[in-house]
Design an enzyme around this catalytic site. Structure first.
Site, PDB file in Angstrom:
ATOM      1  N   ASP A  15      62.413  56.419  45.392  1.00  0.00           N
ATOM      2  CA  ASP A  15      62.691  57.771  46.493  1.00  0.00           C
ATOM      3  C   ASP A  15      63.044  59.106  45.754  1.00  0.00           C
ATOM      4  O   ASP A  15      62.964  59.001  44.319  1.00  0.00           O
ATOM      5  CB  ASP A  15      63.950  57.217  47.143  1.00  0.00           C
ATOM      6  CG  ASP A  15      64.435  58.475  48.280  1.00  0.00           C
ATOM      7  OD1 ASP A  15      63.376  58.846  48.973  1.00  0.00           O
ATOM      8  OD2 ASP A  15      65.452  58.712  48.548  1.00  0.00           O
ATOM      9  N   SER A  16      62.819  60.267  46.561  1.00  0.00           N
ATOM     10  CA  SER A  16      63.272  61.230  45.648  1.00  0.00           C
ATOM     11  C   SER A  16      64.664  61.446  45.408  1.00  0.00           C
ATOM     12  O   SER A  16      64.916  62.364  44.466  1.00  0.00           O
ATOM     13  CB  SER A  16      62.955  62.658  46.717  1.00  0.00           C
ATOM     14  OG  SER A  16      63.663  62.200  48.043  1.00  0.00           O
ATOM     15  N   TYR A  47      62.031  66.473  48.579  1.00  0.00           N
ATOM     16  CA  TYR A  47      60.682  66.274  48.989  1.00  0.00           C
ATOM     17  C   TYR A  47      60.111  67.062  50.297  1.00  0.00           C
ATOM     18  O   TYR A  47      59.184  67.770  50.518  1.00  0.00           O
ATOM     19  CB  TYR A  47      60.204  64.898  49.219  1.00  0.00           C
ATOM     20  CG  TYR A  47      59.801  64.280  47.595  1.00  0.00           C
ATOM     21  CD1 TYR A  47      60.021  64.870  46.453  1.00  0.00           C
ATOM     22  CD2 TYR A  47      59.415  62.838  47.888  1.00  0.00           C
ATOM     23  CE1 TYR A  47      59.617  64.325  45.318  1.00  0.00           C
ATOM     24  CE2 TYR A  47      59.161  62.276  46.705  1.00  0.00           C
ATOM     25  CZ  TYR A  47      59.218  62.985  45.156  1.00  0.00           C
ATOM     26  OH  TYR A  47      59.278  62.348  44.166  1.00  0.00           O
ATOM     27  N   CYS A  79      60.787  56.123  50.889  1.00  0.00           N
ATOM     28  CA  CYS A  79      60.808  57.607  51.334  1.00  0.00           C
ATOM     29  C   CYS A  79      59.762  57.883  52.303  1.00  0.00           C
ATOM     30  O   CYS A  79      58.658  57.349  52.165  1.00  0.00           O
ATOM     31  CB  CYS A  79      60.703  58.533  50.150  1.00  0.00           C
ATOM     32  SG  CYS A  79      60.407  59.963  50.490  1.00  0.00           S
ATOM     33  N   CYS A 195      64.141  59.018  57.803  1.00  0.00           N
ATOM     34  CA  CYS A 195      64.573  59.524  56.285  1.00  0.00           C
ATOM     35  C   CYS A 195      65.262  58.682  55.773  1.00  0.00           C
ATOM     36  O   CYS A 195      66.537  58.381  56.383  1.00  0.00           O
ATOM     37  CB  CYS A 195      64.837  60.951  56.305  1.00  0.00           C
ATOM     38  SG  CYS A 195      65.445  61.491  54.597  1.00  0.00           S
TER      39      CYS A 195
HETATM   40  N1  DGL Z   1      64.309  60.137  51.402  1.00  0.00           N
HETATM   41  C1  DGL Z   1      63.240  60.810  51.940  1.00  0.00           C
HETATM   42  C2  DGL Z   1      62.793  60.260  53.146  1.00  0.00           C
HETATM   43  O1  DGL Z   1      62.793  59.175  53.411  1.00  0.00           O
HETATM   44  C3  DGL Z   1      63.093  62.278  51.630  1.00  0.00           C
HETATM   45  C4  DGL Z   1      64.294  63.105  51.261  1.00  0.00           C
HETATM   46  C5  DGL Z   1      63.772  64.405  50.503  1.00  0.00           C
HETATM   47  O2  DGL Z   1      63.571  64.487  49.387  1.00  0.00           O
HETATM   48  O3  DGL Z   1      63.573  65.523  51.372  1.00  0.00           O
HETATM   49  O4  DGL Z   1      61.960  61.083  53.649  1.00  0.00           O
END
Ligand code: DGL
Length: 270
Positions: A15-16, A47, A79, A195
């Site tokens: 994940d980010s 992200y 993510c 998210c």
């Molecule tokens: N956890 C990520 C998702 O499920 C994104 C968070 C991000 O880096 O903006 O979209």
């Protein structure tokens, strides 16, 4: 394929940031001791405010390097932003099985009584064709109210580092107010947490949305899918698990107790 898999080959959860912890926790319910690499691209976080090209290049490049280094048996892109943009591309270039995380619109549509569903995601996720397709396939005749909630990503990161109670509350309040301000939103009875960071704020979101609204996320379903794909493979449950970040290791170290609770004791920089 199964006979070529080393028993100590890890499951790589990517994940980010800390959002992947929601998937890791669900996986631990099913595979409590399996070797795992939890990888957080915190140098690239968030992200959700990046372009499709930036996200695709970053995710494909990092997963390529991580596959070479860790030789995972499977990669889970935990993510929604990365999955809805880069899943197809990453599957094309890597040989390892890839499980994506996409907005849980299907179960939400089955649960909603009013037929009006809220969807909280990052800016990048809510504009994806992938989400249009899920809506067309699984939410026909329903109304999907999409809301970008970028403030919740930083709020979830801050909460897990043990701080920011007031700013977390404000971020949740403002995301829910933005959702409620959209036309037709008063009928929402189900909200998709699209998210992986957002289930970390489930209590705060549930309190703000009120008792008539149920929250849906995909973590348990993703964990079941990972377990099914590992079925029949040799798994050395004594092999080490680790968590790595592309970001600051001292900040990441604040999460050590949370990782220890998920049987991850080694924290490194990638
Ligand atoms: N956890 C990520 C998702 O499920 C994104 C968070 C991000 O880096 O903006 O979209």
């Amino acid at each position: 394929m199964t006979e070529n898999i080393e028993a100590d080959a890890p499951i790589l959860i990517f994940d980010s940031g800390v959002g992947g912890m929601t998937v890791l926790a669900a996986l631990r319910d099913l595979m409590p001791d399996a070797p795992v690499i939890f990888a957080a691209d915190q140098a690239g976080l968030p992200y959700g405010t990046k372009t499709e090209a930036e996200i695709a290049a970053r995710v494909a490049g990092l997963l390529g390097r991580m596959s070479e280094r860790y030789r995972p048996r499977l990669i889970c892109i935990a993510c929604n932003t990365a999955s809805t943009i880069a899943l197809g591309m990453v599957r094309d270039v890597l040989e390892v099985p890839i499980v994506g995380t996409v907005p849980a619109i299907k179960p939400a549509a089955a649960l909603s009584q009013t037929g009006t569903i809220g969807l909280l995601g990052t800016e990048a996720t809510i504009r994806q064709r992938y989400v249009d397709d899920l809506e067309a396939r699984f939410a026909q005749g329903k109304r999907l109210v999409r809301q970008a909630a970028p403030g919740l990503v930083e709020a979830a990161e801050a909460k897990l580092r043990g701080g920011g109670t007031a700013s977390v509350k404000m971020a949740v309040k403002s995301a829910v107010a933005d959702l409620r301000a959209q036309s037709g939103a008063s009928d929402i009875d189900t909200v998709v947490l699209a998210c992986t960071h957002f289930p970390l704020l489930a209590d705060e979101l549930a309190a703000e949305l009120g008792p008539g609204v149920q929250l849906v996320d995909g973590a348990a379903g993703i964990a079941r899918r990972i377990q099914a794909l590992c079925e029949g493979q040799p798994v050395d449950n004594s092999a080490p698990s680790r968590a790595v970040t592309t970001g600051d290791l001292d900040q990441f170290g604040l999460l050590a107790p949370l990782f220890a609770a998920q049987k991850i004791d080694h924290l490194d920089r990638f």
